[in-house]
Design a protein around this motif. Structure first.
Motif, PDB file in Angstrom:
ATOM      1  N   TRP A  53       0.841  -1.193   0.000  1.00  8.86           N
ATOM      2  CA  TRP A  53       0.000   0.000   0.000  1.00  8.86           C
ATOM      3  C   TRP A  53       0.875   1.242   0.000  1.00  8.86           C
ATOM      4  CZ3 TRP A  53      -0.222   2.868   4.843  1.00  8.86           C
ATOM      5  CH2 TRP A  53       0.429   2.235   5.899  1.00  8.86           C
ATOM      6  N   TYR A  54       0.297   2.330  -0.418  1.00  9.56           N
ATOM      7  CA  TYR A  54       0.980   3.617  -0.401  1.00  9.56           C
ATOM      8  C   TYR A  54      -0.075   4.694  -0.227  1.00  9.56           C
ATOM      9  CZ  TYR A  54      -0.557   3.800  -5.296  1.00  9.56           C
ATOM     10  OH  TYR A  54      -1.309   3.784  -6.436  1.00  9.56           O
ATOM     11  N   ASP A  55       0.360   5.864   0.190  1.00 12.52           N
ATOM     12  CA  ASP A  55      -0.588   6.950   0.360  1.00 12.52           C
ATOM     13  C   ASP A  55       0.141   8.281   0.317  1.00 12.52           C
ATOM     14  OD1 ASP A  55      -3.090   8.072   0.605  1.00 12.52           O
ATOM     15  OD2 ASP A  55      -3.645   6.877   2.357  1.00 12.52           O
ATOM     16  N   VAL A  56      -0.603   9.305  -0.023  1.00 13.62           N
ATOM     17  CA  VAL A  56      -0.121  10.682  -0.047  1.00 13.62           C
ATOM     18  C   VAL A  56      -1.069  11.491   0.819  1.00 13.62           C
ATOM     19  CG1 VAL A  56       0.418  12.675  -1.490  1.00 13.62           C
ATOM     20  CG2 VAL A  56       0.781  10.354  -2.382  1.00 13.62           C
ATOM     21  N   LEU A  57      -0.546  12.155   1.850  1.00 11.32           N
ATOM     22  CA  LEU A  57      -1.391  12.764   2.880  1.00 11.32           C
ATOM     23  C   LEU A  57      -1.036  14.235   3.080  1.00 11.32           C
ATOM     24  CD1 LEU A  57      -0.642   9.873   5.349  1.00 11.32           C
ATOM     25  CD2 LEU A  57      -2.808  10.128   4.138  1.00 11.32           C
ATOM     26  N   ARG A  58      -2.050  15.057   3.195  1.00 14.92           N
ATOM     27  CA  ARG A  58      -1.845  16.463   3.560  1.00 14.92           C
ATOM     28  C   ARG A  58      -1.753  16.545   5.079  1.00 14.92           C
ATOM     29  NH1 ARG A  58      -2.914  19.907  -0.723  1.00 14.92           N
ATOM     30  NH2 ARG A  58      -3.966  18.951  -2.509  1.00 14.92           N
ATOM     31  N   ARG A  59      -0.682  17.155   5.561  1.00 11.14           N
ATOM     32  CA  ARG A  59      -0.458  17.310   6.988  1.00 11.14           C
ATOM     33  C   ARG A  59      -0.669  18.767   7.389  1.00 11.14           C
ATOM     34  NH1 ARG A  59       2.555  14.249  10.137  1.00 11.14           N
ATOM     35  NH2 ARG A  59       1.067  15.155  11.579  1.00 11.14           N
ATOM     36  N   PRO A  60      -0.912  19.026   8.669  1.00  7.54           N
ATOM     37  CA  PRO A  60      -1.038  20.416   9.119  1.00  7.54           C
ATOM     38  C   PRO A  60       0.209  21.223   8.772  1.00  7.54           C
ATOM     39  CG  PRO A  60      -1.784  18.900  10.833  1.00  7.54           C
ATOM     40  CD  PRO A  60      -1.163  18.054   9.757  1.00  7.54           C
ATOM     41  N   GLY A  61       0.032  22.516   8.551  1.00  2.00           N
ATOM     42  CA  GLY A  61       1.161  23.380   8.226  1.00  2.00           C
ATOM     43  C   GLY A  61       1.672  23.200   6.815  1.00  2.00           C
ATOM     44  N   ASP A  62       0.809  22.718   5.890  1.00  4.21           N
ATOM     45  CA  ASP A  62       1.180  22.510   4.488  1.00  4.21           C
ATOM     46  C   ASP A  62       2.281  21.470   4.313  1.00  4.21           C
ATOM     47  OD1 ASP A  62      -0.685  24.276   3.419  1.00  4.21           O
ATOM     48  OD2 ASP A  62       0.643  25.994   3.679  1.00  4.21           O
ATOM     49  N   ARG A  63       2.466  20.620   5.323  1.00  2.00           N
ATOM     50  CA  ARG A  63       3.402  19.516   5.164  1.00  2.00           C
ATOM     51  C   ARG A  63       2.725  18.408   4.341  1.00  2.00           C
ATOM     52  NH1 ARG A  63       3.510  20.312  10.735  1.00  2.00           N
ATOM     53  NH2 ARG A  63       2.894  18.167  11.180  1.00  2.00           N
ATOM     54  N   VAL A  64       3.545  17.533   3.772  1.00  2.00           N
ATOM     55  CA  VAL A  64       3.044  16.423   2.961  1.00  2.00           C
ATOM     56  C   VAL A  64       3.599  15.122   3.534  1.00  2.00           C
ATOM     57  CG1 VAL A  64       2.961  15.378   0.670  1.00  2.00           C
ATOM     58  CG2 VAL A  64       2.948  17.868   0.903  1.00  2.00           C
ATOM     59  N   GLY A  65       2.702  14.172   3.811  1.00  2.00           N
ATOM     60  CA  GLY A  65       3.117  12.861   4.290  1.00  2.00           C
ATOM     61  C   GLY A  65       3.098  11.852   3.153  1.00  2.00           C
ATOM     62  N   LEU A  66       4.150  11.042   3.042  1.00  2.00           N
ATOM     63  CA  LEU A  66       4.276  10.022   1.999  1.00  2.00           C
ATOM     64  C   LEU A  66       4.608   8.701   2.679  1.00  2.00           C
ATOM     65  CD1 LEU A  66       6.696  12.080  -0.272  1.00  2.00           C
ATOM     66  CD2 LEU A  66       4.214  11.958  -0.511  1.00  2.00           C
ATOM     67  N   ILE A  67       3.953   7.634   2.265  1.00  2.00           N
ATOM     68  CA  ILE A  67       4.224   6.338   2.898  1.00  2.00           C
ATOM     69  C   ILE A  67       4.100   5.217   1.884  1.00  2.00           C
ATOM     70  CG2 ILE A  67       1.832   5.934   3.622  1.00  2.00           C
ATOM     71  CD1 ILE A  67       3.108   4.791   6.285  1.00  2.00           C
ATOM     72  N   VAL A  68       4.949   4.216   2.041  1.00  2.00           N
ATOM     73  CA  VAL A  68       4.823   2.933   1.342  1.00  2.00           C
ATOM     74  C   VAL A  68       4.920   1.851   2.405  1.00  2.00           C
ATOM     75  CG1 VAL A  68       5.976   1.295  -0.184  1.00  2.00           C
ATOM     76  CG2 VAL A  68       5.660   3.657  -0.922  1.00  2.00           C
ATOM     77  N   GLY A  69       3.983   0.910   2.383  1.00  2.00           N
ATOM     78  CA  GLY A  69       3.971  -0.149   3.383  1.00  2.00           C
ATOM     79  C   GLY A  69       3.698  -1.502   2.775  1.00  2.00           C
ATOM     80  N   ASP A  70       3.851  -2.527   3.588  1.00  2.00           N
ATOM     81  CA  ASP A  70       3.664  -3.893   3.121  1.00  2.00           C
ATOM     82  C   ASP A  70       3.141  -4.741   4.272  1.00  2.00           C
ATOM     83  OD1 ASP A  70       3.704  -6.347   1.912  1.00  2.00           O
ATOM     84  OD2 ASP A  70       5.857  -6.386   1.506  1.00  2.00           O
ATOM     85  N   ALA A  71       1.868  -5.142   4.188  1.00  2.00           N
ATOM     86  CA  ALA A  71       1.303  -6.091   5.139  1.00  2.00           C
ATOM     87  C   ALA A  71       1.646  -7.497   4.662  1.00  2.00           C
ATOM     88  CB  ALA A  71      -0.208  -5.906   5.257  1.00  2.00           C
ATOM     89  N   MET A  72       2.031  -8.365   5.564  1.00  2.00           N
ATOM     90  CA  MET A  72       2.509  -9.691   5.187  1.00  2.00           C
ATOM     91  C   MET A  72       1.444 -10.472   4.438  1.00  2.00           C
ATOM     92  SD  MET A  72       4.724 -10.966   8.469  1.00  2.00           S
ATOM     93  CE  MET A  72       5.114 -12.495   7.611  1.00  2.00           C
ATOM     94  N   GLY A  73       1.879 -11.220   3.405  1.00  2.00           N
ATOM     95  CA  GLY A  73       0.979 -12.106   2.681  1.00  2.00           C
ATOM     96  C   GLY A  73       0.427 -11.474   1.420  1.00  2.00           C
ATOM     97  N   HIS A  74      -0.453 -12.261   0.725  1.00  2.00           N
ATOM     98  CA  HIS A  74      -1.047 -11.807  -0.535  1.00  2.00           C
ATOM     99  C   HIS A  74      -2.550 -12.021  -0.577  1.00  2.00           C
ATOM    100  CE1 HIS A  74       2.944 -11.310  -2.323  1.00  2.00           C
ATOM    101  NE2 HIS A  74       3.253 -12.477  -1.774  1.00  2.00           N
ATOM    102  N   GLY A  75      -3.117 -12.673   0.413  1.00  2.00           N
ATOM    103  CA  GLY A  75      -4.534 -13.001   0.380  1.00  2.00           C
ATOM    104  C   GLY A  75      -5.416 -11.893   0.923  1.00  2.00           C
TER     105      GLY A  75
END
Length: 466
Positions: free
Chosen positions: A261-283
């Motif tokens: 998964w990934y996401d792009v997030l607006r944070r307070p103060g015009d900051r930008v949050g970026l994340i890439v994650g991986d939950a175990m498995g494929h099902g």
């Protein structure tokens, strides 16, 4: 003398005799009567194709016309069977086939996909409720009335109603009715006999299993596509001080996602949050865990708390979320005004950063951090000062896993591929290359092709002037 059967009577309890099983080749219930399409039943996890295989197996060898209906409540996955005293049955025509010599426009008069309501006293509803086939000498009055209303010519109507024998066979799965099949033989052809009924019911039993498998697969696919569509839309986004491109390449066939998964997030103060994650498995379990983590992160993103605190709280939530333990992620928070990029890792491969010198290298994080859900709470930020435009890459381990090399070597290979791709893009002078760059990197050859989902998020960081 054998008793004659009134119209609409069933043949399920008829005594079988040698005489009753000797009939012309066209009405033989032997396996060879069904066309080779019978062998294809269940080979495709698609409801329409499975229905088409069934009617093609029946027509024209076994009967002159065949159709297959599924109960609408079963299609909608309301698996409770209709009540015995229900006044009507709603079913949708899944497939239809008419053999040669019949009216050419049956498919127009009886369109596939049409919803039909059958009253309780029709043989269709009776076959469903009784659980065994109904055999008639002609089309029942209800269907005859519908055909007469739908036809647009006297001769054509006569073709539609000129039937010598009519069979309705229920489709039942684990004792629950899910639909029915109809078979029609023209006048002058041998009527349906007990052995014919037995052959069709055996085919119906196979069809039920195949239809159920197809419905289950389509449900899981819809779920997975809904998950995929919940990810940030479009190949590129532009936020405060950064331009972003992202994408996911699922493992194996299809276009659905698992635990990446990934996401792009607006944070307070015009900051930008970026994340890439991986939950175990494929099902589905990993997909559900991914949704829960993304939802929790979006809630945390609205709070005015530091980057490390965001991940600490996500770790605490993951420890209480089934299936989310041992999920990994890397989080970046970009503040264009302050010209800082805060990075926090949780057991995930390190980000890549391409700076003004034109070289891409992995960021040495203050602490790699443990995967989410372990309740460690020990996450430290790595704060970079970015005074000139830079390119940040967050990715999942599917891009850097190989059976032939260790992960550090593969991270280095990805960094070199990024440099080469950027250099080529600069040579072309194309300003809109970020999504293309993302797509190119997602499809890099690896030592374990298709073994894991691949996810990539690229961000062009542009510090504010002054």
């Amino acid at each position: 003398m054998r008793p004659s059967h009134p119209k609409g009577t069933t043949l399920r309890n008829d005594p079988h005799s040698r005489g009753s099983d000797s009939f012309d080749p066209l009405s033989s219930p032997r396996r060879s009567v069904f066309s080779p399409a019978a062998d294809a039943i269940g080979s495709e996890l698609d409801l329409r194709l499975t229905g088409s295989h069934v009617v093609h197996a029946l027509t024209p060898g076994f009967c002159d016309a065949a159709s297959l209906f599924l109960l609408e409540r079963w299609r909608r996955e309301e698996d409770a069977p209709p009540a015995p005293d229900t006044p009507r049955v709603e079913a949708r025509r899944l497939a239809l086939r008419v053999g040669p010599g019949a009216a050419e426009d049956w498919e127009r008069v009886l369109p596939v996909g049409e919803m039909v309501t059958f009253p309780r006293d029709t043989p269709y509803a009776q076959a469903l409720m009784a659980g065994h086939a109904q055999v008639l000498e002609r089309v029942d009055p209800y269907m005859a009335e519908r055909l007469m209303a739908a036809g647009d010519g006297e001769a054509r109507r006569g073709d539609l109603l000129r039937v010598g024998s009519f069979l309705v066979a229920p489709l039942r799965l684990r004792g629950v009715p899910i639909g029915f099949m109809t078979c029609t033989r023209r006048a002058g052809r041998a009527p349906f006999r007990p052995a014919d009924v037995a052959a069709v019911e055996a085919l119906a039993a196979r069809a039920c299993v195949a239809l159920d498998n197809a419905r289950r697969y389509e449900r899981e696919r819809r779920t997975a596509l809904a998950i995929r569509d919940s990810l940030p839309p479009g190949p590129a986004q532009k936020l405060e001080g950064c331009r972003i491109a992202h994408g996911c390449l699922p493992a194996g066939k299809g276009s659905v996602v698992g635990g990446d998964w990934y996401d792009v997030l607006r944070r307070p103060g015009d900051r930008v949050g970026l994340i890439v994650g991986d939950a175990m498995g494929h099902g589905p379990e990993s997909a559900v865990a991914m949704i829960q983590l993304r939802t929790a992160l979006r809630t945390l993103a609205g709070l005015d708390i530091p980057a490390a605190e965001v991940i600490r709280r996500l770790d605490a939530l993951a420890s209480e979320t089934p299936g989310a333990s041992f999920a990994t992620c890397v989080y970046a928070e970009w503040d264009a005004r302050e010209r800082t990029c805060s990075l926090v890792g949780a057991g995930h491969p390190p980000p890549l950063l391409r700076g003004p010198d034109g070289r891409t290298s992995p960021v040495a994080l203050t602490g790699a951090g443990l995967p989410l859900g372990l309740g460690s709470g020990s996450y430290e930020p790595t704060v970079l000062t970015v005074l000139e435009p830079a390119l940040l890459a967050l990715y999942s381990d599917g891009l850097v896993e190989s059976r032939e090399a260790d992960i550090d070597q593969e991270i280095g290979r990805l960094a070199r591929a990024l440099d080469e791709a950027v250099a080529e893009a600069c040579d072309t002078g194309d300003p809109g290359t970020l999504p293309a760059l993302c797509e190119r990197l997602l499809r890099l050859p690896s030592g374990t092709p298709g073994a894991d989902d691949r996810t990539l998020l690229l961000a062009e960081l542009t510090p504010a002037a002054g």
